[in-house]
Design a protein around this motif. Structure first.
Motif, short mmCIF file in Angstrom:
data_model
loop_
_atom_site.label_atom_id
_atom_site.label_comp_id
_atom_site.label_asym_id
_atom_site.label_seq_id
_atom_site.Cartn_x
_atom_site.Cartn_y
_atom_site.Cartn_z
N SER A 1 3.31 -34.42 33.16
CA SER A 1 4.41 -33.81 33.94
C SER A 1 5.36 -32.98 33.09
CB SER A 1 5.22 -34.90 34.64
OG SER A 1 4.40 -35.62 35.53
N PHE A 2 5.43 -33.26 31.80
CA PHE A 2 6.35 -32.58 30.89
C PHE A 2 5.55 -32.11 29.68
CE2 PHE A 2 8.64 -35.82 33.24
CZ PHE A 2 9.70 -35.11 33.77
N PRO A 3 4.82 -31.00 29.81
CA PRO A 3 3.91 -30.58 28.75
C PRO A 3 4.59 -30.27 27.41
CG PRO A 3 4.05 -28.91 30.48
CD PRO A 3 4.80 -30.11 30.96
N HIS A 4 5.89 -30.05 27.41
CA HIS A 4 6.59 -29.76 26.15
C HIS A 4 7.25 -31.00 25.56
CE1 HIS A 4 5.74 -25.58 26.64
NE2 HIS A 4 6.26 -25.61 27.86
N ALA A 5 6.96 -32.16 26.16
CA ALA A 5 7.51 -33.41 25.64
C ALA A 5 6.90 -33.71 24.27
CB ALA A 5 7.21 -34.55 26.59
N VAL A 6 7.64 -34.45 23.48
CA VAL A 6 7.14 -34.98 22.22
C VAL A 6 6.72 -36.41 22.51
CG1 VAL A 6 7.75 -35.70 19.89
CG2 VAL A 6 8.59 -33.51 20.78
N ALA A 7 5.47 -36.72 22.23
CA ALA A 7 4.97 -38.07 22.51
C ALA A 7 4.05 -38.51 21.38
CB ALA A 7 4.22 -38.09 23.83
N VAL A 8 4.06 -39.80 21.11
CA VAL A 8 3.19 -40.38 20.10
C VAL A 8 2.31 -41.44 20.76
CG1 VAL A 8 4.72 -39.93 18.15
CG2 VAL A 8 4.94 -42.08 19.40
N CYS A 9 1.20 -41.73 20.10
CA CYS A 9 0.27 -42.75 20.59
C CYS A 9 0.79 -44.14 20.26
CB CYS A 9 -1.10 -42.58 19.93
SG CYS A 9 -2.16 -41.48 20.81
N LEU B 1 12.29 -34.16 25.97
CA LEU B 1 11.92 -35.52 26.34
C LEU B 1 11.05 -36.07 25.21
CD1 LEU B 1 10.84 -36.79 29.78
CD2 LEU B 1 9.69 -37.57 27.74
N VAL B 2 11.41 -37.25 24.71
CA VAL B 2 10.65 -37.92 23.65
C VAL B 2 10.12 -39.22 24.22
CG1 VAL B 2 10.78 -39.03 21.38
CG2 VAL B 2 12.00 -36.90 21.78
N HIS B 3 8.81 -39.44 24.05
CA HIS B 3 8.17 -40.69 24.51
C HIS B 3 7.61 -41.38 23.28
CE1 HIS B 3 5.49 -43.51 26.45
NE2 HIS B 3 5.98 -43.16 27.64
#
Length: 179
Positions: A42-50, A29-31
């Motif tokens: 909820s998805f600790p292995h997600a890739v997310a950026v600020c 999951l990419v945010h």
């Protein structure tokens, strides 16, 4: 590899859960920012950026992600002025040698291929702009290794509405050799 791409959720975790149910199985999951913590909890292995609405200590402003040998650059886009011009993002993706550039900030779904790269903004799950419904994106990646030949990675990109219907005209298929 199946990648679910979201952005600009702005606290609408109910819509994230709906998109997750509609998308089905995914490997990553990419945010692309603005309430990235909506997925990180909820998805600790997600890739997310600020994004510009995130706590800067939450995540990096940009991340590079390996997708079956393809390089994806993930950025919210506010530091690249994507609302004003696509050129800073185009230059940054070229500088990073990214095959795929994923961004948010505009709340407008976008899917273009430029200079051999895919640029995509999944739109917003909270406040769509330039489009009448909330959208998200799924990238299906497949590696083909032919004996004695260069391998090939194929990407199939499809955008969906929140109720799981494909968005007409927001689909693309691209292959890269030697990855």
């Amino acid at each position: 590899m199946r990648v679910l791409v979201l952005s600009d959720t702005h606290g609408r975790t109910d819509r994230i859960q709906q998109a997750v149910r509609q998308a089905g199985r995914f490997d990553l999951l990419v945010h692309a920012g603005d309430h990235a913590d909506d997925v990180l909890e909820s998805f600790p292995h997600a890739v997310a950026v600020c994004g510009n609405c995130d706590d800067p200590s939450l995540a990096a402003v940009e991340q590079e992600v390996d997708l079956l040998g393809l390089k994806a650059l993930v950025a919210h886009g506010h530091t690249l002025n994507v609302k004003t011009s696509p050129l800073p993002l185009l230059y940054r993706a070229a500088e990073a040698q990214a095959d795929i550039a994923i961004y948010g900030h505009t709340h407008t779904p976008t899917l273009v291929e430029e200079e051999g790269r895919i640029f995509l903004n999944p739109g917003s799950l909270s406040y769509p702009r330039g489009f009448t419904v909330c959208t998200y994106c799924v990238i299906e990646l497949t590696r083909r290794d032919a004996q004695g030949q260069e391998s090939e990675v194929e990407a199939q990109v499809q955008f969906y509405t929140l109720d799981g219907n494909p968005v007409p005209g927001f689909d693309l298929k691209k292959s890269w050799r030697g990855r």
